[in-house]
Write an enzyme that holds these catalytic residues in place. Structure first.
Site, mmCIF file in Angstrom:
data_model
loop_
_atom_site.group_PDB
_atom_site.id
_atom_site.type_symbol
_atom_site.label_atom_id
_atom_site.label_comp_id
_atom_site.label_asym_id
_atom_site.label_seq_id
_atom_site.Cartn_x
_atom_site.Cartn_y
_atom_site.Cartn_z
ATOM 1 N N ALA A 29 31.869 41.173 40.185
ATOM 2 C CA ALA A 29 30.808 40.999 39.186
ATOM 3 C C ALA A 29 31.375 40.795 37.783
ATOM 4 C CB ALA A 29 29.877 42.214 39.211
ATOM 5 N N LYS A 40 45.520 40.037 39.067
ATOM 6 C CA LYS A 40 46.537 40.355 40.075
ATOM 7 C C LYS A 40 46.492 39.370 41.214
ATOM 8 C CE LYS A 40 47.237 45.201 39.820
ATOM 9 N NZ LYS A 40 46.150 45.557 38.918
ATOM 10 N N GLU A 52 38.163 50.108 28.722
ATOM 11 C CA GLU A 52 37.421 50.481 29.932
ATOM 12 C C GLU A 52 37.892 51.825 30.479
ATOM 13 O OE1 GLU A 52 38.284 49.360 33.864
ATOM 14 O OE2 GLU A 52 39.623 47.741 33.270
ATOM 15 N N ASP A 77 33.493 38.263 48.723
ATOM 16 C CA ASP A 77 33.863 39.276 47.734
ATOM 17 C C ASP A 77 34.345 38.615 46.445
ATOM 18 O OD1 ASP A 77 34.658 41.435 46.272
ATOM 19 O OD2 ASP A 77 35.876 42.346 47.839
HETATM 20 N N1 PSU Z 1 42.274 45.093 38.253
HETATM 21 C C1 PSU Z 1 43.326 45.859 37.926
HETATM 22 N N2 PSU Z 1 43.137 47.178 37.638
HETATM 23 C C2 PSU Z 1 41.897 47.742 37.641
HETATM 24 C C3 PSU Z 1 40.791 46.918 37.972
HETATM 25 C C4 PSU Z 1 41.030 45.612 38.265
HETATM 26 O O1 PSU Z 1 44.433 45.361 37.908
HETATM 27 O O2 PSU Z 1 41.768 48.952 37.379
HETATM 28 C C5 PSU Z 1 39.400 47.492 37.932
HETATM 29 C C6 PSU Z 1 38.676 47.022 36.652
HETATM 30 O O3 PSU Z 1 37.835 48.066 36.199
HETATM 31 C C7 PSU Z 1 37.841 45.860 37.164
HETATM 32 C C8 PSU Z 1 37.473 46.362 38.528
HETATM 33 O O4 PSU Z 1 36.706 45.584 36.384
HETATM 34 O O5 PSU Z 1 38.646 46.993 39.019
HETATM 35 C C9 PSU Z 1 37.028 45.253 39.453
HETATM 36 O O6 PSU Z 1 36.527 45.814 40.623
HETATM 37 P P1 PSU Z 1 35.723 44.910 41.656
HETATM 38 O O7 PSU Z 1 36.734 43.938 42.192
HETATM 39 O O8 PSU Z 1 35.224 45.878 42.692
HETATM 40 O O9 PSU Z 1 34.623 44.247 40.876
HETATM 41 MN MN MN Z 2 34.249 43.257 45.121
#
Ligand code: PSU
Ligand code: MN
Length: 304
Positions: A142, A160, A25, A139
């Site tokens: 996705a 995390k 990614e 929250d």
């Molecule tokens: N968790 C981590 N490091 C990251 C992310 C998540 O420890 O960089 C990033 C990944 O790209 C993950 C995204 O898909 O954050 C999730 O964001 P959101 O919670 O806004 O969907």
């Molecule tokens: Mn979110």
């Protein structure tokens, strides 16, 4: 190949010859780590995949295409772009493609690109999940819905503790996503190896993982599999100390009223500050470890 995809010649050749390829990614490069460690890490991940016998394909959106595999210049654009780089999840892809935006893909969007390109294995650090307080904020990343619907194996180090891990595992269960522990019976908690929460099934080698992936997809059960690979023991951080750091980071985000897609990047940066950089070092170590394991799974799948 789908017309919106732009694979590098190396990735296109490898896929055509059924050689192992690992998707990576790009949000972790643009929004998950500071420059220049992010660029060094992006390069190191590609090197790990190669050393383990597979071809890396870092995924991002540029000039109206989903790029499958990036050259060094493209990696640099993402690593140095700062706020000019958008964080793209499923809902953001159509706008980003149509407006020719520069965007980094989250776990969800990277899965979509990998699936369209025919890459069944993807390595990341941690997935998004159910945030603490989701019962009022709603929250939920996705990433979880994407795991439910898109047939890619995602190798991660768990999630995390900025997230609510029990609720995250509940949603994965409801949505039919197998959660496999690689050499562990417990779902790992990113910076630490243990969470006290069980995985569905323990796999002790990549052949077992490949067998499960094949069985799922042969059954017509579309959707992803989460392979949870604990951080190496030497790199793990103390779970209690990290819990305290997470509490502080969450309070900081709340006081600044950070919301939506900005929350995860904001918390990651706060954790790095609070731990004096130790969270970043651990993050890099665990992603490299995931890239290695993903290459093994890709090779086992390609061999079968
Ligand atoms: N968790 C981590 N490091 C990251 C992310 C998540 O420890 O960089 C990033 C990944 O790209 C993950 C995204 O898909 O954050 C999730 O964001 P959101 O919670 O806004 O969907
Ligand atoms: Mn979110």
């Amino acid at each position: 190949m789908h017309p919106i995809l732009l694979p590098t010649p190396e990735v296109a050749d490898a896929l055509a010859a059924n050689r192992p390829v690992v998707a990576l990614e790009s949000t972790v490069i643009s929004h998950g780590m500071p420059y220049p460690r992010n660029l060094e890490t992006a390069r190191a991940l590609e090197a790990e995949v190669r050393a383990a016998g597979a071809i890396p394909a870092t995924i991002a959106v540029m000039d109206g295409r989903i790029r499958i595999g990036l050259d060094d210049e493209a990696l640099e654009r993402l690593a140095t772009g700062g706020h000019a780089v958008r964080k793209l999840s499923r809902r953001d892809l159509p706008v980003a493609i149509a407006t020719r935006a520069l965007g980094a893909t989250t776990v969800a969007a990277t899965m979509i690109g990998a699936r369209l390109a025919g890459i069944p294995v993807f390595a990341t650090g941690g997935i998004g999940g159910v945030h603490r307080g989701a019962e009022t904020s709603f929250d939920i990343s996705a990433d979880l819905d994407e795991l439910a619907r898109t047939s890619v194996c995602v190798v991660c180090a768990g999630a995390k503790s900025i997230l609510d891990l029990p609720k995250t595992l509940e949603v994965l269960e409801t949505r039919g996503v197998p959660v496999l522990g690689f050499g562990t019976d417990e779902f790992p908690a990113f910076y630490s190896r243990r969470s006290g929460l069980p995985v569905d099934h323990r796999c002790d080698n990549v052949t077992e993982v490949a067998d499960i992936l094949r069985a799922k997809w042969q059954l017509g059960l579309d959707g992803g599999v989460l392979l949870a690979n604990p951080i190496p023991p030497v790199d793990a951080l103390d779970a209690d100390a990290m819990e305290a750091a997470v509490t502080e980071a969450l309070a900081d985000a709340e006081s600044k009223e950070i919301k939506g897609k900005d929350i995860t990047p904001h918390l990651l940066a706060a954790l790095e500050r609070i731990t004096g950089g130790r969270s970043l070092t651990a993050n890099i170590a665990l992603i490299r470890n995931n890239a290695r394991v993903a290459a093994g799974v890709a090779a086992a799948l390609a061999a079968g």
